[in-house]
Write a protein that holds these residues in place. Structure first.
Motif, short mmCIF file in Angstrom:
data_model
loop_
_atom_site.label_atom_id
_atom_site.label_comp_id
_atom_site.label_asym_id
_atom_site.label_seq_id
_atom_site.Cartn_x
_atom_site.Cartn_y
_atom_site.Cartn_z
N SER A 1 3.99 8.88 2.65
CA SER A 1 4.72 7.62 2.49
C SER A 1 6.12 7.96 2.01
O SER A 1 6.29 8.69 1.04
N ASP B 1 -7.17 0.70 5.42
CA ASP B 1 -7.79 1.73 4.58
C ASP B 1 -6.77 2.88 4.44
O ASP B 1 -6.45 3.57 5.40
N PRO B 2 -6.24 3.09 3.22
CA PRO B 2 -5.18 4.08 3.05
C PRO B 2 -5.70 5.49 2.72
O PRO B 2 -4.91 6.38 2.43
N LEU C 1 0.82 -1.21 0.00
CA LEU C 1 0.00 0.00 0.00
C LEU C 1 0.86 1.27 0.00
O LEU C 1 0.45 2.29 -0.55
N PRO D 1 -1.07 4.34 -2.21
CA PRO D 1 -2.16 4.19 -1.22
C PRO D 1 -3.53 4.32 -1.88
O PRO D 1 -4.33 5.18 -1.53
N ALA E 1 -2.56 5.48 8.05
CA ALA E 1 -3.39 4.36 7.59
C ALA E 1 -4.40 3.99 8.67
O ALA E 1 -4.10 4.03 9.86
N PHE F 1 -7.40 -0.93 -0.96
CA PHE F 1 -7.46 -1.36 0.43
C PHE F 1 -6.62 -2.62 0.60
O PHE F 1 -6.60 -3.47 -0.28
N GLY F 2 -5.94 -2.73 1.74
CA GLY F 2 -5.27 -3.98 2.06
C GLY F 2 -6.26 -4.92 2.73
O GLY F 2 -7.06 -4.48 3.57
N CYS G 1 4.15 -2.03 -8.84
CA CYS G 1 3.08 -1.66 -7.92
C CYS G 1 1.96 -1.03 -8.74
O CYS G 1 2.02 -1.01 -9.96
N GLY H 1 -4.91 7.23 -4.55
CA GLY H 1 -5.99 7.23 -3.58
C GLY H 1 -6.47 8.61 -3.16
O GLY H 1 -7.27 8.73 -2.23
#
Lengths: 282, 282
Positions: free
Chosen positions: A223, A216-217, A179, A183, A239, A186-187, B151, B102
């Motif tokens: 980052s 939830d990013p 993520l 981002p 996050a 969702f992971g 990614c 995101g």
């Protein structure tokens, strides 16, 4: 309306998970295609044929796509196209992507799923379901640059990146790393003997003895992975983490998590409509 | 109809490439948003404002989304939403995915592109355009397990994986590795000073002084990457390779490559309709 997407975290024991998958797929009228491609055990397909027979399915058939050339087999493709549910076994997810990717099998799976066919996968079969697949990575709960290798998966959704055997193999770090690169998705970490039922309305509910981890990013404010060297620890701020056990749910569109008991889960009306064959997790 | 997707391989010199991007975006009436997020040079946005002014664009504006919190700026989002073309500069593609992924910026870009806005990107900006992005990787022409880190990118298309500075930085190996994980998408290697114009009809044509490399994995019969250890050389059988210089074209749906001169390229009718401001590459 697209079919359900059902990642299972491996080591499946809870019978209620397969009961519900079978009920969604039509119960006694279900036609379940089993794809054992990820596995190196030659009798994995036959094993799951028996499992589904025990769950009341008379039409359960293993389609052993072992080589890419197998993916042109007309009889198997026709059987797959007529299935109401597909079950993808565990093993190595790269065997799935390298064998099925870009073949008629991948095409039929995506097309039929968009038209309503349900697809469940356990372990490697779970990892393979989404657009961005974790191929492999290191263990540990802290994210580090380069600790995860991703590639294209089956592509049923790009809203989640799925990881499995989640608690048991200490995979929070590699999912956070995935993520941290972007981002956007969702992971979704799925413990063993646990399933995330992702409905056509993008609501996820949980069954089984473990929990699922949602990252939830949306509110990630920073980052550092763009500047990090491979192996270096990274900074990731903001996050949101949800841990959901059986009965809890999360909606990927509204981002709302609900901790209701299973008897009042948002899918209960649907579950009830599926009839007596459905046993919800308690 | 979605807008054009225009990856440029970096080191852009050929004026014809930007001329055509401007013409597609409305010529003198074009409204070009410049996104310099990938770059660490603070005046990159202003530099491209001047470049586009020299190409006859009076409405060219740099939107310097530097932090994720910048991506909520209402004025910038409004300007972006009204743009007819977007140009994403070079730098580090992970700065793009970690800053824009995101956020409302990523959302507006995808939504407006689906409605017809054209998006061009050079170098890192090119890598970022597709659903599966190459974040970094090793040099060399032979694929090896783990030599590429992928990614999620912006997600304008999942039909291609884009690599840039392609010939100059010897990147065939890492692009082949990306495809070996899942032979689903086409590999699209773009040389410096060269652009791939991907039309709404999924036809790609080429402009500039270098060439583009298309790797079509449709007939790949075998990939050993599921069994390979990191760093190990892999076997990959049956990939089709096309090298296209200016004027040649390739259709991602029919998989047909055409080696016509630029005067008879499939986009010529459209180009002609765009008027005098368009100079095709010779």
């Amino acid at each position: 309306m697209r079919g359900w997407i059902i990642p299972i975290g491996g080591k499946l024991l809870a019978p209620s998970i397969l009961d519900r998958f079978v009920a969604l797929s039509g119960g006694a009228a279900a036609r379940i295609a089993i794809i054992p491609t990820a596995s190196s055990e030659p009798d994995m397909g036959a094993f799951y044929e028996r499992v589904f027979q025990r769950h009341g399915v008379t039409q359960a058939k293993a389609l052993n796509f072992e080589r890419r050339s197998d993916c042109d087999d007309r009889d198997w493709l026709e059987w797959l196209g007529g299935a109401t549910g597909v079950f993808i076994t565990g093993g190595n997810q790269l065997k799935l992507s390298t064998t099925l990717g870009g073949t008629p099998v991948g095409h039929v799976l995506r097309e039929r799923h968009a038209a309503g066919m349900h697809i469940a996968g356990t372990s490697a079969g779970a990892a393979y379901l989404s657009e961005h697949m974790i191929a492999y990575g290191a263990e540990g709960s802290s994210p580090r640059a380069g600790m995860v290798t991703m590639c294209a998966g089956l592509g049923l959704t790009n809203r989640v990146i799925i990881d499995q055997h989640f608690r048991q193999r200490d995979r929070l770090g590699r999912l956070l790393t995935a993520l941290a690169y972007n981002p956007f998705a969702f992971g979704l970490g799925v413990d063993e003997d646990t399933a995330a039922f992702i409905g056509p309305d993008d609501t996820i509910d949980v069954m089984g003895t473990g929990s699922i981890t949602i990252i939830d990013p949306t509110n990630v404010s920073f980052s550092s992975i763009a500047e990090a060297e491979p192996g270096e620890a990274i900074t990731l701020l903001g996050a949101t983490l949800h841990l959901l056990a059986a009965g809890a749910s999360f909606n990927l569109r509204t981002r709302l998590a609900v901790a209701t008991a299973s008897t009042t889960s948002p899918h209960d009306a649907l579950n009830a409509a599926l009839g007596d064959s459905l046993v919800t997790a308690e």
